[in-house]
Each structure stands twice: as C-alpha cells, then as structure tokens.
Design a protein around this motif. Structure first.
Motif, PDB file in Angstrom:
ATOM      1  N   GLU A  92       0.832  -1.208   0.000  1.00 40.50           N
ATOM      2  CA  GLU A  92       0.000   0.000   0.000  1.00 40.50           C
ATOM      3  C   GLU A  92       0.870   1.263   0.000  1.00 40.50           C
ATOM      4  N   GLU A  93       1.947   1.229   0.793  1.00 37.98           N
ATOM      5  CA  GLU A  93       2.840   2.383   0.864  1.00 37.98           C
ATOM      6  C   GLU A  93       3.505   2.664  -0.493  1.00 37.98           C
ATOM      7  N   MET A  94       3.968   1.626  -1.182  1.00 43.01           N
ATOM      8  CA  MET A  94       4.606   1.799  -2.488  1.00 43.01           C
ATOM      9  C   MET A  94       3.600   2.274  -3.536  1.00 43.01           C
ATOM     10  N   ASN A  95       2.371   1.784  -3.426  1.00 43.83           N
ATOM     11  CA  ASN A  95       1.330   2.248  -4.361  1.00 43.83           C
ATOM     12  C   ASN A  95       1.063   3.743  -4.197  1.00 43.83           C
ATOM     13  N   HIS A  96       1.078   4.195  -2.939  1.00 45.59           N
ATOM     14  CA  HIS A  96       0.912   5.631  -2.690  1.00 45.59           C
ATOM     15  C   HIS A  96       2.043   6.423  -3.361  1.00 45.59           C
ATOM     16  N   LYS A  97       3.278   5.943  -3.241  1.00 49.75           N
ATOM     17  CA  LYS A  97       4.427   6.655  -3.844  1.00 49.75           C
ATOM     18  C   LYS A  97       4.320   6.697  -5.368  1.00 49.75           C
ATOM     19  N   VAL A  98       3.901   5.546  -5.938  1.00 44.86           N
ATOM     20  CA  VAL A  98       3.757   5.494  -7.403  1.00 44.86           C
ATOM     21  C   VAL A  98       2.700   6.485  -7.872  1.00 44.86           C
ATOM     22  N   GLN A  99       1.569   6.529  -7.114  1.00 47.15           N
ATOM     23  CA  GLN A  99       0.498   7.437  -7.514  1.00 47.15           C
ATOM     24  C   GLN A  99       0.962   8.903  -7.416  1.00 47.15           C
ATOM     25  N   LYS A 100       1.744   9.217  -6.364  1.00 44.97           N
ATOM     26  CA  LYS A 100       2.240  10.596  -6.210  1.00 44.97           C
ATOM     27  C   LYS A 100       3.193  10.962  -7.353  1.00 44.97           C
ATOM     28  N   LEU A 101       4.072  10.016  -7.740  1.00 45.98           N
ATOM     29  CA  LEU A 101       4.984  10.253  -8.860  1.00 45.98           C
ATOM     30  C   LEU A 101       4.203  10.497 -10.157  1.00 45.98           C
ATOM     31  N   LYS A 102       3.152   9.708 -10.355  1.00 43.99           N
ATOM     32  CA  LYS A 102       2.352   9.888 -11.569  1.00 43.99           C
ATOM     33  C   LYS A 102       1.684  11.258 -11.584  1.00 43.99           C
ATOM     34  N   ASP A 103       1.185  11.650 -10.383  1.00 41.64           N
ATOM     35  CA  ASP A 103       0.565  12.993 -10.315  1.00 41.64           C
ATOM     36  C   ASP A 103       1.590  14.084 -10.606  1.00 41.64           C
ATOM     37  N   ASP A 104       2.804  13.920 -10.018  1.00 43.22           N
ATOM     38  CA  ASP A 104       3.858  14.923 -10.255  1.00 43.22           C
ATOM     39  C   ASP A 104       4.287  14.918 -11.719  1.00 43.22           C
ATOM     40  N   MET A 105       4.360  13.750 -12.323  1.00 41.87           N
ATOM     41  CA  MET A 105       4.757  13.656 -13.727  1.00 41.87           C
ATOM     42  C   MET A 105       3.717  14.345 -14.630  1.00 41.87           C
ATOM     43  N   GLU A 106       2.459  14.184 -14.248  1.00 42.87           N
ATOM     44  CA  GLU A 106       1.396  14.860 -15.025  1.00 42.87           C
ATOM     45  C   GLU A 106       1.516  16.380 -14.900  1.00 42.87           C
ATOM     46  N   PHE A 107       1.904  16.832 -13.702  1.00 46.94           N
ATOM     47  CA  PHE A 107       2.071  18.271 -13.494  1.00 46.94           C
ATOM     48  C   PHE A 107       3.235  18.809 -14.347  1.00 46.94           C
ATOM     49  N   VAL A 108       4.332  18.029 -14.421  1.00 51.00           N
ATOM     50  CA  VAL A 108       5.475  18.441 -15.254  1.00 51.00           C
ATOM     51  C   VAL A 108       5.042  18.481 -16.720  1.00 51.00           C
ATOM     52  N   LYS A 109       4.253  17.490 -17.103  1.00 53.60           N
ATOM     53  CA  LYS A 109       3.768  17.439 -18.479  1.00 53.60           C
ATOM     54  C   LYS A 109       2.954  18.687 -18.828  1.00 53.60           C
ATOM     55  N   GLN A 110       2.129  19.119 -17.867  1.00 57.62           N
ATOM     56  CA  GLN A 110       1.323  20.325 -18.101  1.00 57.62           C
ATOM     57  C   GLN A 110       2.220  21.572 -18.232  1.00 57.62           C
ATOM     58  N   LYS A 111       3.315  21.578 -17.475  1.00 54.11           N
ATOM     59  CA  LYS A 111       4.260  22.715 -17.581  1.00 54.11           C
ATOM     60  C   LYS A 111       4.895  22.753 -18.961  1.00 54.11           C
ATOM     61  N   ILE A 112       5.276  21.571 -19.475  1.00 58.08           N
ATOM     62  CA  ILE A 112       5.895  21.506 -20.802  1.00 58.08           C
ATOM     63  C   ILE A 112       4.916  22.014 -21.864  1.00 58.08           C
ATOM     64  N   LYS A 113       3.671  21.616 -21.721  1.00 58.97           N
ATOM     65  CA  LYS A 113       2.658  22.092 -22.663  1.00 58.97           C
ATOM     66  C   LYS A 113       2.506  23.614 -22.594  1.00 58.97           C
ATOM     67  N   ALA A 114       2.597  24.147 -21.404  1.00 54.85           N
ATOM     68  CA  ALA A 114       2.481  25.612 -21.240  1.00 54.85           C
ATOM     69  C   ALA A 114       3.644  26.321 -21.936  1.00 54.85           C
ATOM     70  N   ILE A 115       4.880  25.790 -21.847  1.00 57.56           N
ATOM     71  CA  ILE A 115       6.052  26.380 -22.525  1.00 57.56           C
ATOM     72  C   ILE A 115       5.860  26.325 -24.020  1.00 57.56           C
ATOM     73  N   ASP A 116       5.376  25.145 -24.515  1.00 61.44           N
ATOM     74  CA  ASP A 116       5.162  25.001 -25.958  1.00 61.44           C
ATOM     75  C   ASP A 116       4.134  26.023 -26.452  1.00 61.44           C
ATOM     76  N   ALA A 117       3.112  26.244 -25.636  1.00 61.89           N
ATOM     77  CA  ALA A 117       2.093  27.227 -26.030  1.00 61.89           C
ATOM     78  C   ALA A 117       2.682  28.625 -26.041  1.00 61.89           C
ATOM     79  N   GLU A 118       3.581  28.949 -25.135  1.00 61.40           N
ATOM     80  CA  GLU A 118       4.210  30.281 -25.071  1.00 61.40           C
ATOM     81  C   GLU A 118       5.134  30.488 -26.263  1.00 61.40           C
ATOM     82  N   ASN A 119       5.834  29.450 -26.711  1.00 64.28           N
ATOM     83  CA  ASN A 119       6.735  29.557 -27.860  1.00 64.28           C
ATOM     84  C   ASN A 119       5.966  29.862 -29.144  1.00 64.28           C
ATOM     85  N   LYS A 120       4.783  29.413 -29.241  1.00 67.57           N
ATOM     86  CA  LYS A 120       3.998  29.702 -30.435  1.00 67.57           C
ATOM     87  C   LYS A 120       3.652  31.173 -30.515  1.00 67.57           C
TER      88      LYS A 120
END
Length: 602
Positions: A574-602
């Motif tokens: 259960e503890e490792m599943n919590h860590k994996v889920q947090k990493l996935k959430d953080d990875m999604e947040f980074v992904k959204q940041k990358i999309k924001a940079i790409d939108a600014e470059n346009k």
C-alpha cells in the motif's frame, strides 16, 4: 398312542382284540406330578443323594428336570462371576473358570443313578423273558387240557389255577405281547367250549366274569368325573389290565359288556388325548417364543457398539430377555435342549464381545491417560514462565492438543483436568496481571487516534485556507501516538488511511491547479529573457519527466515481487502504491508545464 389305542378310541376293537392290547402301548408320561421348583444347586444335589441313598428308581422326566435346572443355575452363576470379574477391571484373557464342587458331586451322583437304571433295565428285560417262557408254558398246558370234554372237565380246577398264575405273571417283551395274548385267548376259549358237559361250572364262571367286568365298566365310567386327567388315564390302564385278565362272559352278552367298557374308555382316552394336544400346543408356543428371544439376542450380537454406554444399554436388554426366558415353560422335549443351547450360545457370544471391547477400551484409556499426564507435566513446567508471548503460544497449543485426546475414566480424567487447568490458569493470570498497565495505555492511545481521525473527517467536510498545514499537523500528531489494542489495529488503520487519502486527493487537485497558474504567469518573465531561456526550462522539465517515468517503472517492477499474504507485506505494498500514484501525479504536473512552454513559444 399305538394302533390299538387309536382303534379303541374309534370303536374298532372287539372284546377279543382288547385283550391283545398291552398296557405298555400307551405313550403317556410316567407321572403328572408338577416338577419341583429348585432354587439352588445344593437342593438339586441333595435330591440326587436322596435318590441314591434310598435306592429310588426316578422317572426320566424327573432326571431331565434335575439336569436342566442344575445347569441353568450353574451357567447363571458362572456368568455372574465372570461379569463381576470384568467390571472390576479384570483381564478377560486371564479369566479362569474355577472348579465347581457342586457340579462334581452332581456328575458323580447322576452317574450312579444312570448305572442303576441300566442295571434295572437289564434285569427287567431278563424278567420279561422269564415271564414270556412261563406264559408260553401255561398256554401249552391249557392247549393240552382242551383236547376233549373229558380232559377239560377233569382239569377244570387246574385250569383255574393256571388262569390265576397268568394274572400273577407281569410284563413280557412288548414285541411278543400281542401274539401271546391271541394264543392264550384262543386256547382259553377252546377250553371253555369243551366244558359244555359241565354246563353248571361254565355258567358259574360266565356269571362271575360278568360281575367282574360290570364292576370294571362302572369304575371306568366313574373315571369320567376325575379331575386329574393323567391319573384317570393311568387308572384306566389298570382297568384294561384287569379286563384282559378276566375270563369270557356268555356269548350273547359279550358285545354288550364290551361296548359299555369301550364307551367309558373312549371318554377317558379323548380327555387324555386332548390334554396332551393342549400340552404339546403350549410347548410349541413356548418354542416359538424362545426362538423369537434367540433371534432378538442374535440381532443384538450382530450390532456395532462404539461406546461403553451402548454396551451397558444392550447388556440391560440381554438381561431383560434372559428374565423373560425364565418365565417361559418347556419346549417340546426333542427341541428343549437345542433351543436352550442356541440361546446360551448367543448370550455367551454377546458377553465375550463385550469383554473384548472393554479390554480394548481399557488399553485406550491407559494410552489417553499417559498422553494427558504428559500434557499436565508440560503445562506445569511452563506455568512459572515470564516469556509471555512464546509461552502463551505453547500453552494454547497444549490446550488444543488436550481436546484431541480421547476419553479416560471419569475419576482419573477429573484429576488430570484439575491439574492441567490449574497450571494454565496460573500462567495466564500472571501474564494478565503483568500486562494490565499496558492494556490501559493501549486503550488510551486508541481514544487519541480515534479523536484525530474525527478531526480529519471534519476537515474533509469544509474549506480552509491552511488545510494542508492542518492535515500535516494532525498526521504528525497521529504518528506520535503509541500502540493500540491488537484487535482494533486493522480497523483503525483502514479508517485512518481512507480519510487521509481523500484529503490528500482533494489537496493535490487544488494545489496543482494553483501551482500551474503561477507557473504560467512566471513564463512571461522567462520569455523576456529570450527564447533560449524557455528552451532551457523545457529541457530541464523533460529530464525531470523522464526521470520520474523511470522511477515509476522501477517501483512497479518491485511491486511484482512482493507477497501480500501477511499483514506486513500488505502494508508495504500500500505504501509503495501511494508513492507510485504521487509520482504519476507529479509527472502529469510536469507534463502540463511543458505544454504551457510550448504554447508560449507559439
């Protein structure tokens, strides 16, 4: 009854034929006296000694009754001794029948009686042969007297003496009796036929014989009122004997006097026959009842009994059947011994099986006693231990093993149980007294953690600016609280993590949106520094994204090797599943940041 007697009952015999029917032809019992009731073997032995001492010649019926009664008492006594021996714990294999002095005396006295009866029988047979020859001599003498009227008249007095001698001579061999009577009667009639010249003497004999036969008819008729049927029948045989030994009457009266005597005889014979038919019917009924009792015992013998109570129940049933058997009278003579032997064999078989069962049960009891004694000793060795956890497990294991051991005798079982229970109680009471303070502390910790969970649930229902800080504070407080009672642990853990997961999920969505908005606002300042600055930021985020992705793969691979069969293993997953889920959430947040940079470059 023989053919002559049956013919007599049916009215088929003539007066002459009646004289041919010997007394021995009757098959009636020798005595109708009621058999004596013997209550002990000593009484039977005393009666045998009395017979031997007085030189008596007992009937076969009495000897059979003495023998049957003696061995009934003998067998009952033997079974009673064997039962008492087994019930007192004796070994069936070592049981030995003790010699019976009464039986030895019984056999000795019975042997003397049998020798006497054989000797008497031989003497009687010899006497019958002598009597046969005497009567043959009388017949030959009368035959020679009846050759002419002169000889008959001259030898009349000698003839009367010969008739008296004939009467005085008793039994002859049964197979010669009928022929002997026919010849005697033939030559007596011939003699009287030669007496026609001495008519006065012949008429005197005829009149005298008529008087005698009339008296015999009256005596036979009187027997019809005799209450004792057997006695009446035996008296009738005496009358028959006298009738046969009485000379003829006048020819014109012979049929009349014979018909009268025959009619009286028929009444007695019918009563006698009916009596024995009823007796035989009763004996057949007794045989039927005894056969049913044999079948009942044999059915009990075929049963399977696995408990001592079952055997005791069936023993009472057998004893009840034996008591009923004793109330039933004799069976037919040819079956009486056989049916008794069948009944005795069935009873013996039951008690032999019962003895074997209790022998085996005693062995099993001894084994079970040894096993329980060993557990008592182990419990007593552990009762002073202070290694609470290890010893508790051992004590519980001993208690479980105790339950698997079979029964033992109640008295011994109670003693062993008291010792075992005392040892167990001593240990657990000491353990409970030591752990009393710990349990109080655990209950206090339980109350604290329940209070923290209640506060977390309250935060989940409202909106607070410092929600994350408050949740973090309660989590830290929760982690500082000590152990709770073991039985409450899993339930409390589940309740705590359910509300915490909900709060973290809500906090994550809210915080992530706010952080993304702030990032987008900061991108304008980065863009002012030039396009190269945006590219550098994007490259940094991509490296971070790939790193988190690699880390997630590593966690997921490790999860595949974990075993969740134990509570500890399940908690780690259960503890490792919590860590994996947090990493996935953080990875999604980074992904959204990358999309924001790409939108600014346009």
């Amino acid at each position: 009854m023989d053919a002559q007697e049956n013919a007599l009952m049916e009215g088929k015999l003539s007066e002459e034929q009646l004289t041919e029917a010997p007394v021995e032809a009757c098959d009636a019992p020798e005595s109708n006296a009621k058999p004596r009731n013997y209550k002990s073997k000593a009484e039977i032995v005393e009666r045998l000694k009395e017979i031997v001492g007085n030189g008596e010649n007992p009937t076969k019926e009495e000897l059979d009754h003495l023998k049957t009664t003696f061995y009934k008492l003998h067998i009952a006594e033997r079974e009673s001794k064997q039962k008492a021996y087994l019930e007192s714990g004796g070994d069936p294999d070592k049981y030995v029948l003790t010699p019976d002095e009464d039986e030895e005396v019984f056999k000795a006295e019975m042997g003397v009686i049998k020798e006497r009866r054989v000797k008497l029988f031989l003497e009687q047979e010899a006497e019958k042969q002598e009597n046969l020859q005497k009567k043959l001599d009388i017949i030959e003498t009368i035959k020679n007297m009846a050759i002419s009227p002169e000889e008959a008249n001259k030898n009349y007095n000698a003839f009367k003496e010969l008739q008296q001698q004939w009467k005085d001579i008793k039994s002859v061999p049964a197979d010669k009796a009928n022929e002997l009577w026919r010849n005697y009667q033939l030559y007596v009639e011939q003699f009287y036929d030669q007496l026609h010249l001495n008519r006065e003497a012949r008429e005197y004999d005829f009149k005298k014989n008529l008087s005698i036969k009339t008296q015999l008819c009256e005596a036979a008729e009187k027997l019809a009122t005799e209450n004792d049927v057997i006695s009446a029948f035996h008296q009738l045989q005496e009358l028959h004997q006298q009738y046969r030994e009485t000379g003829p009457v006048a020819k014109e009266l012979r049929e009349e006097i014979w018909a009268r005597f025959k009619a009286a005889s028929t009444i007695i014979n019918k009563r006698h026959q009916q009596h024995f038919e009823e007796l035989r019917a009763k004996e057949e009924e007794n045989l039927k009842r005894k056969t049913e009792l044999c079948e009942q015992v044999e059915a009990i013998v075929q049963g399977e009994y696995t408990h001592a109570s079952d055997w005791e129940k069936q023993t009472k049933e057998i004893i009840g059947i034996q008591a009923e058997w004793k109330k039933i009278g004799f069976a037919p003579q040819k079956m009486n011994v056989k049916i008794f032997e069948r009944f005795r064999a069935a009873c013996d078989s039951f008690f032999a099986q019962k003895a074997a069962f209790f022998k085996n049960m005693k062995q099993v009891f001894n084994e079970n006693i040894a096993k329980k004694q060993a557990l008592v000793e182990q419990a007593e060795a552990l009762m002073d231990s202070t290694d609470w956890k290890s010893t508790s497990d051992k004590m519980i294991a001993l208690q479980k093993e105790w339950k698997t051991i079979g029964a033992v005798p109640k008295k011994v079982g109670d003693e062993l149980w008291d010792k075992f229970l005392t040892a167990c109680n001593k240990f657990f009471e000491a353990r409970n007294a030591t752990n009393a303070g710990t349990r109080n502390e655990e209950h206090a910790n339980l109350d604290k953690k329940k209070n923290i969970i209640a506060q977390l649930k309250e935060l989940a229902t409202g909106v607070a600016d410092d929600l994350q800080a408050k949740v973090q504070s309660l989590v830290e407080e929760y982690n500082t609280v000590g152990h709770v009672p073991y039985k409450e642990k899993d339930k409390l853990y589940q309740e705590y993590h359910e509300i915490l997961d909900k709060l973290y999920n809500d906090l994550h969505i809210s915080v992530a949106k706010k952080r993304l908005d702030n990032f987008k606002n900061n991108l304008k300042n980065v863009a002012k520094r030039g396009e190269e600055a945006l590219d550098n930021e994007r490259a940094r985020l991509m490296r971070r994204y790939e790193g988190m992705k690699q880390e997630i793969n590593t966690y997921e691979n490790n999860l595949g090797f974990l075993n969740a069969s134990s509570k500890k293993g399940n908690s780690l997953i259960e503890e490792m599943n919590h860590k994996v889920q947090k990493l996935k959430d953080d990875m999604e947040f980074v992904k959204q940041k990358i999309k924001a940079i790409d939108a600014e470059n346009k």
